[in-house]
Design a protein around this motif. Sequence first.
Motif, PDB file in Angstrom:
ATOM      1  N   UNK A   1       0.829  -1.214   0.000  1.00 10.11           N
ATOM      2  CA  UNK A   1       0.000   0.000   0.000  1.00 10.11           C
ATOM      3  C   UNK A   1       0.859   1.258   0.000  1.00 10.11           C
ATOM      4  N   UNK A   2       1.992   1.232   0.688  1.00 11.37           N
ATOM      5  CA  UNK A   2       2.910   2.378   0.653  1.00 11.37           C
ATOM      6  C   UNK A   2       3.358   2.677  -0.771  1.00 11.37           C
ATOM      7  N   UNK A   3       3.776   1.641  -1.497  1.00 10.11           N
ATOM      8  CA  UNK A   3       4.281   1.839  -2.858  1.00 10.11           C
ATOM      9  C   UNK A   3       3.167   2.222  -3.827  1.00 10.11           C
ATOM     10  N   UNK A   4       1.967   1.683  -3.627  1.00 10.87           N
ATOM     11  CA  UNK A   4       0.837   2.051  -4.498  1.00 10.87           C
ATOM     12  C   UNK A   4       0.485   3.527  -4.313  1.00 10.87           C
ATOM     13  N   UNK A   5       0.401   3.971  -3.065  1.00 12.35           N
ATOM     14  CA  UNK A   5       0.076   5.377  -2.797  1.00 12.35           C
ATOM     15  C   UNK A   5       1.181   6.289  -3.326  1.00 12.35           C
ATOM     16  N   UNK A   6       2.437   5.918  -3.089  1.00 11.33           N
ATOM     17  CA  UNK A   6       3.549   6.735  -3.585  1.00 11.33           C
ATOM     18  C   UNK A   6       3.530   6.800  -5.107  1.00 11.33           C
ATOM     19  N   UNK A   7       3.278   5.671  -5.764  1.00 14.73           N
ATOM     20  CA  UNK A   7       3.218   5.661  -7.220  1.00 14.73           C
ATOM     21  C   UNK A   7       2.096   6.547  -7.750  1.00 14.73           C
ATOM     22  N   UNK A   8       0.925   6.471  -7.098  1.00 16.68           N
ATOM     23  CA  UNK A   8      -0.202   7.310  -7.502  1.00 16.68           C
ATOM     24  C   UNK A   8       0.134   8.786  -7.332  1.00 16.68           C
ATOM     25  N   UNK A   9       0.727   9.157  -6.218  1.00 19.34           N
ATOM     26  CA  UNK A   9       1.068  10.558  -5.969  1.00 19.34           C
ATOM     27  C   UNK A   9       2.169  11.051  -6.917  1.00 19.34           C
ATOM     28  N   UNK A  10       3.110  10.200  -7.243  1.00 15.92           N
ATOM     29  CA  UNK A  10       4.164  10.577  -8.198  1.00 15.92           C
ATOM     30  C   UNK A  10       3.550  10.826  -9.577  1.00 15.92           C
ATOM     31  N   UNK A  11       2.674   9.938 -10.013  1.00 15.36           N
ATOM     32  CA  UNK A  11       2.020  10.122 -11.315  1.00 15.36           C
ATOM     33  C   UNK A  11       1.178  11.397 -11.314  1.00 15.36           C
ATOM     34  N   UNK A  12       0.399  11.592 -10.268  1.00 13.86           N
ATOM     35  CA  UNK A  12      -0.451  12.777 -10.178  1.00 13.86           C
ATOM     36  C   UNK A  12       0.386  14.060 -10.162  1.00 13.86           C
ATOM     37  N   UNK A  13       1.442  14.097  -9.353  1.00 18.22           N
ATOM     38  CA  UNK A  13       2.305  15.278  -9.283  1.00 18.22           C
ATOM     39  C   UNK A  13       3.012  15.563 -10.590  1.00 18.22           C
ATOM     40  N   UNK A  14       3.472  14.513 -11.266  1.00 18.22           N
ATOM     41  CA  UNK A  14       4.140  14.682 -12.556  1.00 18.22           C
ATOM     42  C   UNK A  14       3.168  15.232 -13.592  1.00 18.22           C
ATOM     43  N   UNK A  15       1.950  14.725 -13.592  1.00 13.84           N
ATOM     44  CA  UNK A  15       0.940  15.247 -14.524  1.00 13.84           C
ATOM     45  C   UNK A  15       0.644  16.721 -14.248  1.00 13.84           C
ATOM     46  N   UNK A  16       0.559  17.088 -12.989  1.00 15.22           N
ATOM     47  CA  UNK A  16       0.286  18.491 -12.648  1.00 15.22           C
ATOM     48  C   UNK A  16       1.405  19.388 -13.164  1.00 15.22           C
ATOM     49  N   UNK A  17       2.641  18.992 -12.951  1.00 17.73           N
ATOM     50  CA  UNK A  17       3.768  19.841 -13.368  1.00 17.73           C
ATOM     51  C   UNK A  17       3.837  19.969 -14.886  1.00 17.73           C
ATOM     52  N   UNK A  18       3.704  18.861 -15.608  1.00 17.68           N
ATOM     53  CA  UNK A  18       3.901  18.903 -17.054  1.00 17.68           C
ATOM     54  C   UNK A  18       2.665  19.315 -17.847  1.00 17.68           C
ATOM     55  N   UNK A  19       1.487  19.296 -17.245  1.00 15.59           N
ATOM     56  CA  UNK A  19       0.289  19.717 -17.970  1.00 15.59           C
ATOM     57  C   UNK A  19      -0.270  21.023 -17.428  1.00 15.59           C
ATOM     58  N   UNK A  20       0.475  21.693 -16.588  1.00 16.02           N
ATOM     59  CA  UNK A  20       0.009  22.941 -15.984  1.00 16.02           C
ATOM     60  C   UNK A  20      -0.192  23.993 -17.066  1.00 16.02           C
ATOM     61  N   UNK A  21      -1.372  24.582 -17.098  1.00 14.68           N
ATOM     62  CA  UNK A  21      -1.696  25.639 -18.053  1.00 14.68           C
ATOM     63  C   UNK A  21      -2.288  26.811 -17.278  1.00 14.68           C
ATOM     64  N   UNK A  22      -1.557  27.924 -17.196  1.00 19.30           N
ATOM     65  CA  UNK A  22      -2.053  29.051 -16.402  1.00 19.30           C
ATOM     66  C   UNK A  22      -3.260  29.743 -17.022  1.00 19.30           C
ATOM     67  N   UNK A  23      -3.571  29.445 -18.271  1.00 17.67           N
ATOM     68  CA  UNK A  23      -4.678  30.139 -18.934  1.00 17.67           C
ATOM     69  C   UNK A  23      -6.018  29.453 -18.735  1.00 17.67           C
ATOM     70  N   UNK A  24      -6.057  28.318 -18.053  1.00 17.21           N
ATOM     71  CA  UNK A  24      -7.319  27.606 -17.843  1.00 17.21           C
ATOM     72  C   UNK A  24      -8.245  28.347 -16.883  1.00 17.21           C
ATOM     73  N   UNK A  25      -7.758  28.872 -15.737  1.00 18.62           N
ATOM     74  CA  UNK A  25      -8.705  29.560 -14.844  1.00 18.62           C
ATOM     75  C   UNK A  25      -9.257  30.827 -15.492  1.00 18.62           C
ATOM     76  N   UNK A  26     -10.408  31.262 -15.031  1.00 18.52           N
ATOM     77  CA  UNK A  26     -11.030  32.479 -15.531  1.00 18.52           C
ATOM     78  C   UNK A  26     -10.323  33.669 -14.878  1.00 18.52           C
ATOM     79  N   UNK A  27      -9.381  34.234 -15.599  1.00 22.32           N
ATOM     80  CA  UNK A  27      -8.589  35.338 -15.054  1.00 22.32           C
ATOM     81  C   UNK A  27      -9.048  36.642 -15.698  1.00 22.32           C
ATOM     82  N   UNK A  28      -9.828  37.389 -14.984  1.00 24.57           N
ATOM     83  CA  UNK A  28     -10.294  38.661 -15.527  1.00 24.57           C
ATOM     84  C   UNK A  28     -10.023  39.800 -14.552  1.00 24.57           C
TER      85      UNK A  28
END
Length: 154
Positions: free
Chosen positions: A114-141
């Motif tokens: 369970x430790x390795x599964x949770x760590x793997x999930x968090x690593x994948x999620x964090x990597x996706x956040x960093x590499x797919x981050x788009x600052x123009x998605x939120x409604x910035x007005x």
Amino acid sequence: MTADTLVPPRTPQGKASVRRKGPNLEQWGWVFMRVSGVLLIVLIFGHLFVNLMVGEGISALDFAFVAGKFSTPFWQVWDVLMLWLAFIHGTNGMRTIVNDYVTNAKVRRVLVTSLWVVAGFMIILGTLVVFTFDPCIPNLSNGSVVAEVCRAQG
């Protein structure tokens, strides 16, 4: 060995006393902890220095600052490397603690898995956040710098 002979403490008994063939994963885990610890010190203090001391300091930390950092491949790799090393280092440390203190083999296997599964999930999620981050998605007005840049690109 006779029945009245005292065995020194922590002497491997039973299956643990027989060395299996193949790579010594405990030794590689030990080496990894030392190397990743040194790398993490460099990565974390570099991260803190850039975020808190360079430029306007802590008052400059906002969405635009993060968007600017994540638009640069250097900082993406820096932060992902820090994320991966921190999660693997921490999970390996927790695995060592579980192996030291949990005596039931099935419970130990469930906890370590369970430790390795949770760590793997968090690593994948964090990597996706960093590499797919788009600052123009939120409604910035609100007239922010990021809103102006997004309008200029769109």
